[in-house]
Design a protein around this motif. Sequence first.
Motif, PDB file in Angstrom:
ATOM      1  N   ARG A  33      43.879  37.656  37.022  1.00  0.00           N
ATOM      2  CA  ARG A  33      42.766  36.795  36.680  1.00  0.00           C
ATOM      3  C   ARG A  33      43.282  35.462  36.166  1.00  0.00           C
ATOM      4  O   ARG A  33      44.166  35.411  35.329  1.00  0.00           O
ATOM      5  N   ILE A  38      40.300  35.023  40.883  1.00  0.00           N
ATOM      6  CA  ILE A  38      41.356  36.029  40.946  1.00  0.00           C
ATOM      7  C   ILE A  38      42.427  35.485  41.895  1.00  0.00           C
ATOM      8  O   ILE A  38      42.126  35.143  43.039  1.00  0.00           O
ATOM      9  N   GLU A  66      38.978  45.520  34.949  1.00  0.00           N
ATOM     10  CA  GLU A  66      38.331  44.588  34.031  1.00  0.00           C
ATOM     11  C   GLU A  66      37.029  45.160  33.493  1.00  0.00           C
ATOM     12  O   GLU A  66      36.617  44.862  32.380  1.00  0.00           O
TER      13      GLU A  66
END
Length: 201
Positions: A33, A38, A66
């Motif tokens: 990230r 990304i 995440e």
Amino acid sequence: MLRHDERTAHVGIPDDVVIRRSARRRRSLQARREGGVIVVTVPASLTTAECERLVPGLVSRLRKREAGGRRRGDLDLERVAARLADELAPDLALRARLSSVSWSSRQNRRWGSCTTTTGEIRLSTRLKAMPDWVVDYVLFHELLHLAEANHTPRFHELMRRYPKHDLAKGFLHGVAHTLASDDASGSRPVELDDDRDDSLF
Ligand SMILES: [Zn+2]
């Protein structure tokens, strides 16, 4: 550094994903990230078709991670092993040699083991309390034994393909140190595996 970002133009790759080609990266892919996007770093030589095949899975795993830390069950281990083999060592045919991966509660002095004759890998259930990137490090170590049975210089060189190699190694050294000092009997510390033909760590 020879780097450039490629946005979009890839089938099935979402537009918040940036493909970054790296001349230094030889074989493995990595997703991380960076603010709103990304970034997936891939070897400069990777073809567009390979990108489109490998990147979506990598991205969805990062998103899941995440979304919240899940703990892995037995079934997940084989999937993770396949992913590590594909992403870090597609040249070693590890998947063809692997028959099973499972958790074992009977490994008190080793984090993992690999029976190279049968392709069976076992990981100590004590790893379940550790971060995924530490479990993956041990799993990749055991996987590599399918290509290189002993802890040879080549083995250690291949191990360096693991992105968090030094961090994970340090983490396990720290845990082993704590376990050894907690152990009043003064027995030997936990090791990754034994350097024998049929098992490791
Ligand atoms: Zn080993």
